[in-house]
Design a protein around this motif. Structure first.
Motif, PDB file in Angstrom:
ATOM      1  N   ARG A  20       6.300 -11.100  16.387  1.00 29.91           N
ATOM      2  CA  ARG A  20       6.987 -12.400  16.408  1.00 29.91           C
ATOM      3  C   ARG A  20       6.011 -13.576  16.387  1.00 29.91           C
ATOM      4  NH1 ARG A  20      11.133 -11.448  20.215  1.00 29.91           N
ATOM      5  NH2 ARG A  20      11.998 -10.260  18.501  1.00 29.91           N
TER       6      ARG A  20
ATOM      7  N   PHE B 249       4.324 -13.983  12.909  1.00 34.03           N
ATOM      8  CA  PHE B 249       5.172 -14.473  11.828  1.00 34.03           C
ATOM      9  C   PHE B 249       5.783 -15.833  12.149  1.00 34.03           C
ATOM     10  CE2 PHE B 249       5.816  -9.786  10.674  1.00 34.03           C
ATOM     11  CZ  PHE B 249       4.783  -9.834   9.752  1.00 34.03           C
TER      12      PHE B 249
ATOM     13  N   LYS C 140       2.532 -21.094  11.110  1.00 39.02           N
ATOM     14  CA  LYS C 140       2.747 -21.769   9.804  1.00 39.02           C
ATOM     15  C   LYS C 140       1.969 -21.108   8.672  1.00 39.02           C
ATOM     16  CE  LYS C 140       4.383 -26.398  10.757  1.00 39.02           C
ATOM     17  NZ  LYS C 140       4.523 -26.314  12.239  1.00 39.02           N
TER      18      LYS C 140
ATOM     19  N   THR D 125      -4.159 -13.743  12.396  1.00 36.41           N
ATOM     20  CA  THR D 125      -2.967 -13.028  11.900  1.00 36.41           C
ATOM     21  C   THR D 125      -3.315 -11.572  11.645  1.00 36.41           C
ATOM     22  OG1 THR D 125      -2.354 -15.060  10.735  1.00 36.41           O
ATOM     23  CG2 THR D 125      -1.171 -13.047  10.107  1.00 36.41           C
TER      24      THR D 125
ATOM     25  N   THR E 248      -0.847 -16.588  -1.380  1.00 34.85           N
ATOM     26  CA  THR E 248       0.101 -17.155  -0.430  1.00 34.85           C
ATOM     27  C   THR E 248      -0.555 -17.313   0.941  1.00 34.85           C
ATOM     28  OG1 THR E 248       2.203 -16.837   0.701  1.00 34.85           O
ATOM     29  CG2 THR E 248       1.031 -14.844   0.089  1.00 34.85           C
TER      30      THR E 248
ATOM     31  N   ASP F  19       1.794 -17.999   3.486  1.00 35.81           N
ATOM     32  CA  ASP F  19       3.018 -18.027   4.266  1.00 35.81           C
ATOM     33  C   ASP F  19       3.252 -16.673   4.979  1.00 35.81           C
ATOM     34  OD1 ASP F  19       5.544 -18.208   5.270  1.00 35.81           O
ATOM     35  OD2 ASP F  19       6.450 -19.017   3.427  1.00 35.81           O
TER      36      ASP F  19
ATOM     37  N   LYS G 207       5.777 -15.483   6.156  1.00 30.23           N
ATOM     38  CA  LYS G 207       7.049 -14.846   5.737  1.00 30.23           C
ATOM     39  C   LYS G 207       6.819 -13.912   4.543  1.00 30.23           C
ATOM     40  CE  LYS G 207      10.438 -18.335   7.084  1.00 30.23           C
ATOM     41  NZ  LYS G 207       9.525 -19.504   7.132  1.00 30.23           N
ATOM     42  N   ASP G 208       5.910 -14.318   3.654  1.00 36.08           N
ATOM     43  CA  ASP G 208       5.569 -13.441   2.521  1.00 36.08           C
ATOM     44  C   ASP G 208       4.892 -12.171   3.026  1.00 36.08           C
ATOM     45  OD1 ASP G 208       6.564 -15.080   0.553  1.00 36.08           O
ATOM     46  OD2 ASP G 208       4.694 -16.208   0.346  1.00 36.08           O
TER      47      ASP G 208
ATOM     48  N   LYS H  96       5.292 -10.773   5.864  1.00 32.25           N
ATOM     49  CA  LYS H  96       6.297  -9.912   6.492  1.00 32.25           C
ATOM     50  C   LYS H  96       7.050  -9.099   5.426  1.00 32.25           C
ATOM     51  CE  LYS H  96      10.077 -10.141   9.783  1.00 32.25           C
ATOM     52  NZ  LYS H  96      10.848 -10.966  10.681  1.00 32.25           N
ATOM     53  N   ARG H  97       7.419  -9.776   4.354  1.00 31.94           N
ATOM     54  CA  ARG H  97       8.133  -9.092   3.266  1.00 31.94           C
ATOM     55  C   ARG H  97       7.248  -8.010   2.643  1.00 31.94           C
ATOM     56  NH1 ARG H  97       7.478 -10.118  -1.636  1.00 31.94           N
ATOM     57  NH2 ARG H  97       6.719 -12.230  -1.305  1.00 31.94           N
TER      58      ARG H  97
END
Ligand code: GDP
Length: 291
Positions: free
Chosen positions: A14, A17, A20, A26, A60, A62, A64-65, A67-68
């Motif tokens: 959590r 991700f 920002k 990370t 990227t 991000d 979120k990318d 995570k995907r």
């Protein structure tokens, strides 16, 4: 009702991700989360390396990318194996093997119920004849599941002869599914493997063995896999059942064990109840795992 998935990486990831942009911490956090969830060092390295390359390739920053990409990679890795149960023979014989305590008997009860709810007739062979309690326990589960059971005629009867009588009864009475319980005493590894080999040979005089399912307890992690090595080497295992995922924070075990054994996961157990067994779907599992 929300499903309990304690093995999800959701909370471990959590913080990462929620940020920002992707930075060096990370990657450290990701590595820690994967190791913590029992992906094992090799698979963790491979995942991190792959994701670093992907992040570079798509330029990227991000999370979120990321995570995907993690979800997709997990799904792809899991999809390299075929999770379907091969039960088209009549009768379809399944041997269930594993070390005592992993949830073998419970799994047999759940599997019988699962097959019954798909309209199949089921007979269970109580071939763990050494433990009287095992015969009683498996008979209780058979009753709950609406399955028939073939029990030893006397304590300590040769397991192979119980297995033979079970398949014989299935052929005689047109029962579609046969599930054979087997012993799991690790102390007598050599003897146990000989016993399983004999069960198999004797059954095969009457019908082919469709599946040999090895039951593994997710809470034991890598130790459990080492303990089960003898079954993998000698018992002709066709697929894995992972139990007790509900009590484990180690969802990565599922990927790790598949990679390590080269065997597909066919079923997962997530509770002590008769309905707490599901088929294994890489897409669904990857979504829940990544959270
Ligand atoms: P066996 O010795 O391998 O036949 O193991 P049992 O089927 O007797 O199960 C051992 C214990 O694990 C029992 O207390 C079961 O209720 C429990 N158990 C089995 N499967 C699961 C599962 O998927 N989740 C949880 N939480 N407990 C399980």
């Amino acid at each position: 009702m929300a499903e309990r998935t304690p093995w999800s990486l959701g909370s471990a990831l959590r913080g990462m991700f929620g940020k920002k942009t992707i930075d060096e911490t990370t990657w450290e956090d990701l590595e820690e989360a994967l190791i913590g969830a029992d992906f094992g060092p090799d698979l963790t390295d491979r995942i991190v390396e792959h994701l670093r390359a992907e992040v570079d390739r798509y330029r990227t920053e991000d999370p979120k990318d990321l995570k995907r990409m993690l979800r997709e990679y997990i799904e792809e890795t899991l999809s390299e194996y075929d999770p379907t149960l091969k039960l088209s023979e009549r009768p379809a014989v399944t041997l269930v093997v594993g070390v005592n305590g992993v949830g073998k008997t419970t799994t047999i009860g759940k599997l019988a119920k699962f097959l019954r709810s798909h309209g199949r007739s089921v007979v269970i062979g109580a071939a763990d004849t050494f433990r009287a309690a095992a015969v009683e326990q498996v008979s209780t589960w058979a009753g709950r599941a609406g399955a028939l059971v073939v029990r030893p005629q006397q304590p300590g009867q040769d397991p192979a002869s119980v297995a033979y009588q079970t398949v014989e009864a299935a052929i005689r009475d047109g029962i579609e599914m046969v599930i054979i319980d087997t012993a799991g005493r690790l102390q007598t590894k050599g003897g146990l493997m000989d016993e399983l080999g004999k069960v198999r040979r004797v059954v095969e005089k009457l019908a082919p063995v469709s599946e040999v399912l090895l039951v593994l307890d997710a809470t034991t992690g890598q130790n459990g896999v080492s303990q089960a090595e003898a079954f993998i080497q000698h018992a002709g295992v066709t697929g894995l059942v992972i139990t007790k995922l509900d009590g484990s924070a180690k969802g990565g075990f599922v990927l790790n064990v598949q990679e390590r054994t080269g065997l597909p996961i066919k079923l997962i157990g997530q509770g002590e109840g008769i309905d707490d067994l599901t088929g294994f779907t890489p897409h669904v599992f990857a979504e829940k795992l990544v959270g």
